[in-house]
Design an enzyme around this catalytic site. Structure first.
Site: not given
Ligand code: PEP
Ligand code: MG
Length: 922
Positions: A127, A136, A138, A896
């Site tokens: 795995r 999901g 590879m 800012y």
């Protein structure tokens, strides 16, 4: 020898398994296996080839580094020993059985294999698992180690259950052929479908052992035909090839796309986890599931275990979306199988608790039950929607588990944009009748046209900017680009943890999945609704990811509101941040949006934008094309009236907050008609100038490089009357608002494209003159300040001189990037994606500040300016106000940031995160 493999809970330098060091070495999945092992959860044996080996392999031209072969071989046998099994090659098995499998009958082989003294065969899962999860994307190979002799050995060991052995074998042939050899899995799917039909089976798990034997034989034949050679029987070769395939999957297109989408660097590589297989497909007291310790869609905590599960199935069945799983909580009351499921449920409950405590976060976990015994296969901090992200942050703080600071650090600021997605108008929903209902997989309301093919979705979005609902039986990781191009995703199969649901949630796309009442035929291009009606490609549908309802046609949407949870996150951010957040705003409509999201003033009004309005542009054209002073004076009066009324709107909307108005900036030709003879004819008539003269004027304003040409304050040097008109309009508007509201507007006047001290002084003096005229005329006054844009490296270099004579700077980092990198902001699209794909630049510098280059100029400018005026005010009004750039800008001491109205909210949170990180670094 360098250590490349870590065995069953080992960590580099004995670091804690939950440390960063362990994660960087073992990858997310490897780390989770190590953590779970070390806290005593039931994890099958495993070892991890660390992430860096993947890079060594690529660098050596896809060759294993010296020593890895031996280390791997030692590890796999050690693993087999730990599991009480053997990773048999042909020769070893021959010795143990006492004969070659080809020389004795199948029955005799199985009989000998059944001998308890013969260890059973170890099968492996191989795995992937990178440091940052790429769910999901590879590859993984399961059931590795099966071949013609191990399949018999296992059949001999399981005489009553040969079925699961054959089921595992057919899965392995298909997965290995697809991932390692490159034979498309669809050919196997078709064959399986054919055999299922022949035996009248609907689901895979209904196939008997004999039927599966036929599937295996057909698959082996198919694999050989397609690959041109027999399916590999040598298990060492199988393992070697599978490891290489996992390495290679780091660079497959979908992993690449995913990393680009999520700004994950391409140089990390993946670890490879080699785990002893446990079999959820062994029998009916086996199964596989995926759970979450809290709901990843809403963040809600349940009094039951949340997740999905399939009996007699391997993990891939749950996430692939081919079967719609059942809820885990049904186990709690499941009386079947002597209460085994009830026991598993209570064991899982303890695991959920332990994992959430360990991770101190929402955990997403995978498990398998093999023959009534629970095994944990993976755990990770769960991906979540923005709604869940906010709710979880608040709940963990309430539960005393997180501080506010820690909670804000868990917020992904950009994800908060999901709160801004429109929702369906409740009034419309009362009238609209859903045509079907699926699982509410990822919230939001999406309206779009049905498209079945992900590539087509990508193309239609890119070429026609169409709104698409990607409509599929199920999605697979290959579809990621099509999913990104769609506004929403609808599937007929798959549960809450299917690929479509998980990826959609992470992308922030509305998704309804497992809509089992509809029949999607991607080949015919139709969707059959439960009432029999057929929808076709490009028909409009509306999907509600919050309720799971699907509607025909276009349901009206309304703007999102700030939810109470979001408000809490924003309030915490405001307590902590030190950077102020303003907006780039040109109209009162923009101001209203920005104020709703909490802006503290305007950081940039591009005064020219007001002229682009259809009704006003004519006056601008007349002013530019005027033949004489009288004509120009007349046009300027019209323009001044327009500007004044726009400035009144801005000052009124901002109610005393600062309003920073920048004088005219773009090259004049941008206002003139180009190739529009009817407009030229109209102007000619109204101005009493010939068409030819107008055309000549237009031609004379043409420039080779307008963006570094006659633009910005250079216009005011040549045509001072334009800027004078603008400055007077500002003062007149401010006095009018002061009189009308009693509130003194925060007037700031800014000059664009400044490069020199004398140039800046020229405009400050111009402002003083105009002010005197207006104040005298109106017999009133307003305070004001003057500032310079810093958009050209020269301005940065002479920043101390500029700062000495003005009140503030604003970094125009769009132009500053363009001029520093010598890279046109309008044309960089041609090559920037290639630079990014090749890893030559980390990020698009027009999106995220080029810290090394432009950032250095920003730093230098601030230092120089504050060397003459220690409290000199600096802001940014370029587009680079993503969270990463904000962190940099906080650290270099900006006062800012100013961003477009819809980004204000994200910026407030990003500023807080930057402040927290800076404090922690100290
Ligand atoms: C800039 O250059 O960053 C800027 C804000 O100005 P403009 O985008 O209008 O050129
Ligand atoms: Mg600019």
């Amino acid at each position: 020898m360098q250590k490349r493999i870590y065995f069953c809970g080992e960590t580099p330098n004995n670091a804690a398994a939950d440390s960063k060091e362990a994660k960087n070495c073992l990858g997310g999945k490897g780390q989770s296996l190590a953590i779970m092992t070390n806290i005593g959860l039931p994890v099958p044996g495993f070892y991890t080839i660390q992430c860096n080996v993947c890079n060594e392999y690529f660098q050596a031209g896809n060759v294993w580094p010296a020593g890895l072969k031996e280390e791997n071989s030692m590890s796999v046998h050690k693993l087999a020993e730990k599991m009480g099994k053997r990773f048999y090659n042909h020769e070893q098995l021959k010795q143990v059985i006492g004969a070659d499998y080809q020389t004795i009958s199948v029955e005799e082989f199985k009989k000998r294999a059944a001998d308890p003294k013969v260890p059973t065969a170890l099968l492996l899962s191989v795995r992937s698992g990178a440091v940052q999860s790429l769910p999901g994307m590879m590859d993984t190979v399961l059931n590795l180690g099966l071949n013609e002799y191990t399949v018999r050995l296992l059949a001999g060991k399981n005489p009553d259950n040969e079925r699961y052995v054959l089921d595992s074998y057919r899965r392995f042939i298909m997965m290995f052929s697809d991932i390692v050899i490159g034979v498309d899995s669809k050919v196997f799917d078709l064959k399986l479908h054919e055999i299922k039909q022949k035996f009248g089976r609907v689901q895979d798990f209904e196939l008997t052992a004999d039927e599966l034997r036929e599937v295996v034989a057909a698959f082996l034949k198919l694999a050989e035909e397609k690959a041109g050679k027999p399916f590999p029987q040598d298990i060492d070769e199988q393992l070697y090839l599978a490891i290489n395939a996992v390495f290679a999957s780091w660079n497959n297109p979908r992993a690449f796309t995913y990393r680009n989408m999520n700004k994950i660097p391409h140089d990390g590589g993946t670890a490879v986890n080699i785990c002893a297989m446990v079999f959820g497909n062994m029998n009916n007291i086996s199964g596989s599931g995926v759970g979450f310790t809290r709901c990843p869609k809403t963040g809600v905590t349940f009094d039951y275990l949340y997740g999905e599960f399939l009996k007699n199935a391997q993990g891939e069945d749950v996430v692939a979306g081919t079967r719609t799983p059942i809820n885990i909580f049904t186990m709690r009351e499941d009386p079947s199988d002597n209460g085994i499921w009830k026991r598993i449920y209570s064991e899982l409950a303890a695991v959920y608790k332990k994992l959430e405590e360990q991770y101190n976060d929402l955990v997403d976990l995978e498990f398998t039950v093999e023959d009534g015994k629970l095994y944990m296969l993976q755990a990770r901090s769960g991906k979540r929607t923005a709604f869940a992200m906010a709710k979880l942050a608040i709940d963990f703080v309430k539960e005393g588990k997180w501080t506010k600071e820690h909670a804000l650090l868990q917020i992904e600021p950009n994800k908060l944009n999901e709160f801004l997605f429109p929702r369906f108008d409740p009034a419309e929903l009362k009238k609209a009748k859903p045509v079907t209902k699926g699982l509410s997989a990822s919230p939001g309301a999406a309206v779009g046209q049905i498209v079945f093919n992900p590539d087509k979705a990508t193309k239609l979005k890119a070429e026609n900017n169409m709104k698409i609902i990607l409509t599929r039986e199920e999605t697979s990781p290959e579809d990621i680009q099509g999913m990104a191009a769609a506004v929403g995703i609808l599937t007929s199969c798959g549960g809450q943890t299917s690929h479509a649901a998980v990826v959609a949630r992470q992308m922030g796309k509305t998704c309804v999945c497992g809509c089992s009442e509809i029949h999607i035929d991607e080949h015919k291009g139709t969707v059959k609704l439960p009432n029999g009606e057929i929808l076709h490609e490009l028909d409009w549908i509306s999907i509600d990811g919050t309720t799971g309802n699907v509607y025909k046609g276009q349901v009206a949407q309304i703007d999102a509101e700030i939810t109470p949870e979001l408000q809490v996150i924003l309030d915490w951010s405001d307590e902590i941040r030190t950077l102020k957040v303003r907006t780039n705003s040109d109209t009162k409509k923009d101001c209203a949006i920005a104020l709703k999201y909490g802006c503290e003033g305007i950081g940039l009004t591009r005064s020219e934008h007001q002229f682009f309005e259809k009704s006003k542009i004519k006056a601008m054209r007349k002013m530019i094309l005027a033949k004489d002073d009288a004509m120009r004076a007349k046009a300027l009066i019209d323009l001044k009236n327009y500007q004044k009324s726009d400035f009144v709107d801005l000052f009124t909307a901002m109610d005393g907050r600062p309003v920073n108005i920048r004088l005219l900036d773009p090259p004049l030709h941008e206002f003139l008609p180009s190739g529009q003879p009817e407009l030229i004819a109209e102007l000619s008539k109204e101005m009493n100038i010939s068409v030819q003269e107008i055309q000549e004027q237009i031609d004379s304003l043409h420039e080779q490089n307008p963006m570094i040409g006659f633009r910005g304050c250079r216009l005011g040097v040549v045509y001072p009357e334009i800027n004078e008109m603008q400055i007077k309009a500002i003062f007149e508007a401010a006095i009018e608002v002061k009189k009308a509201t009693g509130k003194v507007p925060g007037v700031e006047i800014m000059f664009p494209f400044i490069i020199a001290e004398k140039e800046l002084k020229y405009f400050i003096d111009m402002t003083t003159r105009c002010k005197e005229i207006v104040f005298a005329e109106l017999k009133d006054e307003v305070p004001y300040t003057c500032g310079s844009m810093v958009e050209i490296p020269r301005a940065a270099i002479v920043a101390d001189k500029l700062a000495a004579i003005c009140d503030y700077f604003s970094f125009g980092t769009n132009d500053l990037t363009q001029t520093t990198l010598g890279c046109s902001r309008d044309d960089s699209g041609r090559f920037m994606p290639v630079y990014l794909n090749k890893g030559l630049l980390k990020a698009d510098p027009f999106v995220s500040l080029d810290q090394e280059g432009v950032g250095e100029l920003v730093k230098m400018t601030i230092q120089k300016a504050r060397s003459v005026k220690p409290n000199f005010k600096v802001g940014i009004c370029g587009e680079q106000t993503d969270p990463v750039s904000i962190e940099f800008l906080h650290n270099v001491g900006l006062n800012y940031i100013s961003c477009s109205p819809f980004r204000v909210m994200v910026a407030r949170v990003s500023c807080a995160i930057a402040a927290i990180k800076a404090k922690m670094a100290k």
